[in-house]
Scaffold this motif. Structure first.
Motif, PDB file in Angstrom:
ATOM      1  N   LEU A  93       0.827  -1.208   0.000  1.00 17.64           N
ATOM      2  CA  LEU A  93       0.000   0.000   0.000  1.00 17.64           C
ATOM      3  C   LEU A  93       0.865   1.262   0.000  1.00 17.64           C
ATOM      4  O   LEU A  93       0.613   2.214  -0.736  1.00 17.64           O
ATOM      5  CB  LEU A  93      -0.919  -0.002   1.223  1.00 17.64           C
ATOM      6  CG  LEU A  93      -2.048  -1.042   1.226  1.00 17.64           C
ATOM      7  CD1 LEU A  93      -2.615  -1.211   2.628  1.00 17.64           C
ATOM      8  CD2 LEU A  93      -3.144  -0.656   0.249  1.00 17.64           C
ATOM      9  N   ARG A  94       1.880   1.253   0.839  1.00 20.63           N
ATOM     10  CA  ARG A  94       2.761   2.426   0.963  1.00 20.63           C
ATOM     11  C   ARG A  94       3.469   2.730  -0.354  1.00 20.63           C
ATOM     12  O   ARG A  94       3.566   3.891  -0.767  1.00 20.63           O
ATOM     13  CB  ARG A  94       3.792   2.188   2.065  1.00 20.63           C
ATOM     14  CG  ARG A  94       4.614   3.424   2.443  1.00 20.63           C
ATOM     15  CD  ARG A  94       5.720   3.082   3.425  1.00 20.63           C
ATOM     16  NE  ARG A  94       6.807   2.389   2.766  1.00 20.63           N
ATOM     17  CZ  ARG A  94       7.829   2.988   2.153  1.00 20.63           C
ATOM     18  NH1 ARG A  94       7.893   4.310   2.106  1.00 20.63           N
ATOM     19  NH2 ARG A  94       8.781   2.282   1.582  1.00 20.63           N
ATOM     20  N   LYS A  95       3.930   1.683  -1.016  1.00 20.89           N
ATOM     21  CA  LYS A  95       4.693   1.894  -2.243  1.00 20.89           C
ATOM     22  C   LYS A  95       3.809   2.482  -3.347  1.00 20.89           C
ATOM     23  O   LYS A  95       4.242   3.373  -4.088  1.00 20.89           O
ATOM     24  CB  LYS A  95       5.323   0.582  -2.710  1.00 20.89           C
ATOM     25  CG  LYS A  95       6.358   0.776  -3.814  1.00 20.89           C
ATOM     26  CD  LYS A  95       7.161  -0.473  -4.074  1.00 20.89           C
ATOM     27  CE  LYS A  95       8.210  -0.206  -5.148  1.00 20.89           C
ATOM     28  NZ  LYS A  95       9.004  -1.423  -5.456  1.00 20.89           N
ATOM     29  N   TYR A  96       2.574   1.986  -3.457  1.00 18.95           N
ATOM     30  CA  TYR A  96       1.685   2.552  -4.479  1.00 18.95           C
ATOM     31  C   TYR A  96       1.359   4.009  -4.136  1.00 18.95           C
ATOM     32  O   TYR A  96       1.316   4.871  -5.017  1.00 18.95           O
ATOM     33  CB  TYR A  96       0.400   1.730  -4.596  1.00 18.95           C
ATOM     34  CG  TYR A  96      -0.424   2.104  -5.826  1.00 18.95           C
ATOM     35  CD1 TYR A  96      -0.182   1.502  -7.058  1.00 18.95           C
ATOM     36  CD2 TYR A  96      -1.400   3.085  -5.760  1.00 18.95           C
ATOM     37  CE1 TYR A  96      -0.907   1.857  -8.179  1.00 18.95           C
ATOM     38  CE2 TYR A  96      -2.134   3.459  -6.874  1.00 18.95           C
ATOM     39  CZ  TYR A  96      -1.880   2.833  -8.088  1.00 18.95           C
ATOM     40  OH  TYR A  96      -2.599   3.201  -9.209  1.00 18.95           O
ATOM     41  N   GLU A 156      -8.737  -5.231   0.059  1.00 14.72           N
ATOM     42  CA  GLU A 156      -8.703  -6.403   0.930  1.00 14.72           C
ATOM     43  C   GLU A 156      -7.523  -6.345   1.889  1.00 14.72           C
ATOM     44  O   GLU A 156      -7.617  -6.758   3.046  1.00 14.72           O
ATOM     45  CB  GLU A 156      -8.644  -7.682   0.088  1.00 14.72           C
ATOM     46  CG  GLU A 156      -9.911  -7.964  -0.705  1.00 14.72           C
ATOM     47  CD  GLU A 156     -11.117  -8.177   0.190  1.00 14.72           C
ATOM     48  OE1 GLU A 156     -11.061  -9.061   1.068  1.00 14.72           O
ATOM     49  OE2 GLU A 156     -12.117  -7.445   0.020  1.00 14.72           O
ATOM     50  N   MET A 157      -6.395  -5.826   1.408  1.00 14.74           N
ATOM     51  CA  MET A 157      -5.237  -5.656   2.284  1.00 14.74           C
ATOM     52  C   MET A 157      -5.548  -4.670   3.404  1.00 14.74           C
ATOM     53  O   MET A 157      -5.234  -4.891   4.580  1.00 14.74           O
ATOM     54  CB  MET A 157      -4.033  -5.149   1.484  1.00 14.74           C
ATOM     55  CG  MET A 157      -3.432  -6.143   0.513  1.00 14.74           C
ATOM     56  SD  MET A 157      -2.054  -5.374  -0.399  1.00 14.74           S
ATOM     57  CE  MET A 157      -1.625  -6.676  -1.560  1.00 14.74           C
ATOM     58  N   LEU A 158      -6.166  -3.553   3.045  1.00 19.64           N
ATOM     59  CA  LEU A 158      -6.433  -2.481   4.005  1.00 19.64           C
ATOM     60  C   LEU A 158      -7.426  -2.900   5.078  1.00 19.64           C
ATOM     61  O   LEU A 158      -7.379  -2.394   6.205  1.00 19.64           O
ATOM     62  CB  LEU A 158      -6.951  -1.251   3.263  1.00 19.64           C
ATOM     63  CG  LEU A 158      -7.133   0.032   4.075  1.00 19.64           C
ATOM     64  CD1 LEU A 158      -5.808   0.472   4.693  1.00 19.64           C
ATOM     65  CD2 LEU A 158      -7.719   1.143   3.215  1.00 19.64           C
ATOM     66  N   LEU A 184      -7.571   6.621   6.193  1.00 17.56           N
ATOM     67  CA  LEU A 184      -8.406   7.461   5.338  1.00 17.56           C
ATOM     68  C   LEU A 184      -7.696   7.849   4.044  1.00 17.56           C
ATOM     69  O   LEU A 184      -8.306   7.901   2.973  1.00 17.56           O
ATOM     70  CB  LEU A 184      -8.835   8.725   6.096  1.00 17.56           C
ATOM     71  CG  LEU A 184      -9.814   8.499   7.258  1.00 17.56           C
ATOM     72  CD1 LEU A 184     -10.103   9.818   7.968  1.00 17.56           C
ATOM     73  CD2 LEU A 184     -11.115   7.875   6.749  1.00 17.56           C
ATOM     74  N   GLU A 185      -6.392   8.116   4.152  1.00 19.15           N
ATOM     75  CA  GLU A 185      -5.619   8.448   2.941  1.00 19.15           C
ATOM     76  C   GLU A 185      -5.552   7.268   1.987  1.00 19.15           C
ATOM     77  O   GLU A 185      -5.663   7.433   0.773  1.00 19.15           O
ATOM     78  CB  GLU A 185      -4.215   8.896   3.340  1.00 19.15           C
ATOM     79  CG  GLU A 185      -4.195  10.269   3.998  1.00 19.15           C
ATOM     80  CD  GLU A 185      -2.800  10.643   4.459  1.00 19.15           C
ATOM     81  OE1 GLU A 185      -2.320  11.707   4.041  1.00 19.15           O
ATOM     82  OE2 GLU A 185      -2.200   9.877   5.236  1.00 19.15           O
ATOM     83  N   TYR A 186      -5.377   6.079   2.535  1.00 17.83           N
ATOM     84  CA  TYR A 186      -5.344   4.886   1.688  1.00 17.83           C
ATOM     85  C   TYR A 186      -6.713   4.583   1.101  1.00 17.83           C
ATOM     86  O   TYR A 186      -6.822   4.086  -0.026  1.00 17.83           O
ATOM     87  CB  TYR A 186      -4.823   3.688   2.470  1.00 17.83           C
ATOM     88  CG  TYR A 186      -3.314   3.681   2.620  1.00 17.83           C
ATOM     89  CD1 TYR A 186      -2.490   4.099   1.591  1.00 17.83           C
ATOM     90  CD2 TYR A 186      -2.714   3.246   3.797  1.00 17.83           C
ATOM     91  CE1 TYR A 186      -1.115   4.102   1.722  1.00 17.83           C
ATOM     92  CE2 TYR A 186      -1.340   3.237   3.938  1.00 17.83           C
ATOM     93  CZ  TYR A 186      -0.543   3.660   2.902  1.00 17.83           C
ATOM     94  OH  TYR A 186       0.813   3.657   3.034  1.00 17.83           O
ATOM     95  N   GLU A 187      -7.776   4.845   1.859  1.00 19.84           N
ATOM     96  CA  GLU A 187      -9.124   4.662   1.311  1.00 19.84           C
ATOM     97  C   GLU A 187      -9.335   5.558   0.094  1.00 19.84           C
ATOM     98  O   GLU A 187      -9.898   5.135  -0.914  1.00 19.84           O
ATOM     99  CB  GLU A 187     -10.181   4.968   2.375  1.00 19.84           C
ATOM    100  CG  GLU A 187     -10.561   3.773   3.225  1.00 19.84           C
ATOM    101  CD  GLU A 187     -11.936   3.961   3.866  1.00 19.84           C
ATOM    102  OE1 GLU A 187     -12.278   5.108   4.204  1.00 19.84           O
ATOM    103  OE2 GLU A 187     -12.637   2.951   4.016  1.00 19.84           O
TER     104      GLU A 187
END
Length: 416
Positions: A93-96, A156-158, A184-187
């Motif tokens: 997630l972080r890398k994307y 699914e990861m989140l 929230l940022e990843y959402e």
């Protein structure tokens, strides 16, 4: 043949995640070039150029190869793996977020301009979200051709509890704004990834597809098409020819062992393998294998550029992990797969479902794999060899041409 006024240019975006996307895409590239209905085929990916050039040179004339144009650009960052059997959701997630989402507008505008400057007429996308978005915004017919989308995998990861806890720790401990990527940022990132992926005009869904959970924010509508099982096929007489070259008789059992090029810290022992069997190993150098002090007549390393479908066809059982590449090529070439489950990879249940739909695989637990308790599972898988049939509409023998017909129809729809 139908004559078209002008041959069109294609851009094919291919995710760099794993090799399965590249192996199936190269089959499509072959079909596109062999059709002689298109001008140039531009590939945009982070998969090495040598893989494509070596694959295409084996089956295409030099005149066709001149129409293949390779571009190395990163439009997605894939899943980050800790080892052959573990995915790192937090790092994925972080890398994307860092490499793609935070630079989305710059990447997107650059791609849109490039598509226009290169006179691209059709965009094909294997999983890369920004490929779909760029094609759509450049007003070019865009085809999503895949079995999974990154928005589903990321979501699914989140949703995993331990991932959310790790993100909260990062947010609390780090001062860098880019490191404070909270839930929230990843959402927001995943919602954008979802909109990008499904900004396509057509979605050709390959078998083993993940669910398409379309949100209410999805403004685009697209045409959905059920796709066949596209996979590389073994050469004619591969079983006999390869066994002869290795000095292995036709009645001797062969296990092909491989984990998609990932190192598994091979700790193999002779006792892992049933008596009388030979193990061909992918992804290990001969020098590394020699350090294990195994019987050379029983354990052999295969060249890194070996044509895997031939090895699959020559083998009686394959031992590895679930992925579209291995599963599709085992199904297409009639050899059962003994698979070791991976943790935290959302695509896996759906590709596993495809394998089990044909009763073509058996699971081996991580513990049994590491402890060498292989024999009973290998013998169980052996009874499955060649016992399944793939429906004509899904057949890998006609898959590339089936998809080609859709692409030709889309590309030349206005002219036919």
């Amino acid at each position: 043949p139908i004559l078209f006024p002008t041959k069109k240019n294609i851009c094919y975006y291919i995710t760099g995640h794993g090799l399965g996307h590249a192996t199936r895409s190269v089959e499509m590239v072959k079909s596109l070039l062999q059709s002689e209905l298109f001008n140039n085929i531009h590939i945009v990916t982070t998969v090495g150029a040598d893989f494509f050039h070596n694959s295409l040179q084996k089956s295409l004339p030099i005149s066709s190869l001149s129409q293949f144009v390779y571009h190395s650009r990163m439009l997605d960052s894939g899943a980050i793996q800790i080892d052959a059997l573990k995915v790192d959701p937090v790092e994925s997630l972080r890398k994307y977020f860092l490499n793609i989402h935070s630079k989305r507008e710059f990447i997107l505008q650059s791609e849109i301009q490039w598509l226009k400057d290169t006179n691209i007429d059709v965009v094909i996308v294997d999983a890369t979200p920004l490929g779909c978005a760029a094609g759509k915004l450049a007003n070019i017919p865009t085809i999503l051709l895949t079995n999974f989308t990154w928005d589903y995998c990321f979501r699914e990861m989140l949703l995993k509890d331990y991932v959310q806890k790790q993100l909260m720790l990062i947010a609390n401990e780090c001062k860098s704004s880019l490191s404070q990527s909270t839930f929230l940022e990843y959402e927001e990132m995943i919602t954008q990834c979802h909109q990008d992926s499904f900004s396509c005009d057509y979605y050709i869904q390959l078998p083993g597809q993940t669910p398409s959970k379309h949100s209410s924010s999805l403004l685009n509508t697209f045409e959905s098409i059920d796709g066949p099982l596209i996979a590389r096929l073994a050469s004619s007489n591969a079983r006999m020819t390869l066994r002869e070259s290795l000095g292995i008789s036709n009645d001797q059992k062969i296990l092909l062992l491989g984990f998609g090029g990932h190192d598994t810290d091979w700790n193999l022992k002779d006792s892992f393998l049933p008596e009388g069997w030979v193990c061909l190993i992918l992804g290990i150098s001969e020098s590394a294998l020699n350090k294990l002090s195994l019987p050379k007549e029983r354990f052999r390393s295969m060249n890194f550029d070996s044509y895997v479908p031939d090895l699959i066809a020559a083998s009686d059982v394959v031992l590895g992990k679930i992925g579209y590449g291995f599963v599709s090529e085992c199904l297409a070439n009639g050899t059962p797969l003994v698979y070791v489950p991976r943790s935290d990879w959302p695509e896996e249940p759906y590709v596993e479902g495809l394998l089990l739909e044909y009763n073509a695989g058996v699971q081996l637990s991580v513990e049994c794999f590491k402890n060498g308790n292989w024999s009973s599972t290998l013998f169980k898988a052996l009874t499955l060899k060649g016992q399944w049939k793939i429906e004509p509409e899904r057949s890998p023998h006609t898959a590339a041409n089936t998809i080609l017909k859709h692409i030709v129809d889309i590309a030349y729809r206005k002219n036919v």
